[in-house]
Design a protein around this motif. Sequence first.
Motif, short mmCIF file in Angstrom:
data_model
loop_
_atom_site.label_atom_id
_atom_site.label_comp_id
_atom_site.label_asym_id
_atom_site.label_seq_id
_atom_site.Cartn_x
_atom_site.Cartn_y
_atom_site.Cartn_z
N TRP A 77 65.45 25.66 18.22
CA TRP A 77 65.05 25.79 19.63
C TRP A 77 63.79 26.65 19.74
O TRP A 77 62.86 26.30 20.47
CB TRP A 77 66.19 26.41 20.44
N LEU A 78 63.74 27.75 18.99
CA LEU A 78 62.54 28.60 19.00
C LEU A 78 61.34 27.83 18.48
O LEU A 78 60.24 27.91 19.05
CB LEU A 78 62.77 29.86 18.15
N TYR A 79 61.52 27.05 17.40
CA TYR A 79 60.42 26.29 16.84
C TYR A 79 59.93 25.23 17.82
O TYR A 79 58.73 25.03 17.99
CB TYR A 79 60.87 25.62 15.53
N ALA A 80 60.85 24.55 18.49
CA ALA A 80 60.48 23.49 19.43
C ALA A 80 59.72 24.04 20.63
O ALA A 80 58.94 23.32 21.26
CB ALA A 80 61.71 22.74 19.89
N HIS A 81 59.91 25.32 20.94
CA HIS A 81 59.22 25.93 22.07
C HIS A 81 58.04 26.79 21.64
O HIS A 81 57.56 27.62 22.40
CB HIS A 81 60.22 26.75 22.89
N GLY A 82 57.58 26.60 20.40
CA GLY A 82 56.37 27.28 19.93
C GLY A 82 56.57 28.70 19.46
O GLY A 82 55.61 29.45 19.32
N LEU A 83 57.80 29.10 19.18
CA LEU A 83 58.07 30.46 18.74
C LEU A 83 58.61 30.47 17.31
O LEU A 83 59.59 31.13 17.02
CB LEU A 83 59.09 31.11 19.69
N ALA A 84 57.95 29.74 16.43
CA ALA A 84 58.42 29.61 15.04
C ALA A 84 58.41 30.97 14.36
O ALA A 84 57.48 31.75 14.50
CB ALA A 84 57.55 28.64 14.28
#
Length: 96
Positions: free
Chosen positions: A71-78
């Motif tokens: 979820w973090l990766y999908a929202h640009g917070l990898a």
Amino acid sequence: MSATPIQIPTHQDDPQWIIIWPIDELLPIAILSGVGLLFEQLTICFLIGIGIAKAYKYAKSSRHNGFVLHWLYAHGLALSRSKTMQNTYFRKFIPR
């Protein structure tokens, strides 16, 4: 008080535990308590940390493994620059 059993980690990739809390659930409480000490707002930050920890625990227990990281990766917070996590907006996967 109901006596609910504590889940002891049985796999190598389970998160580390501190006494009876997994470290990933205890971390928001500890960090926000430290921030609260610095700004003299310990009670407010401690309660916010508990709220975040409970929300994270609910999200972690009601969804599949790795949901929060994806979820973090999908929202640009990898959290990592790993090449194994592909961009979620790619429609085709072409192996290299």
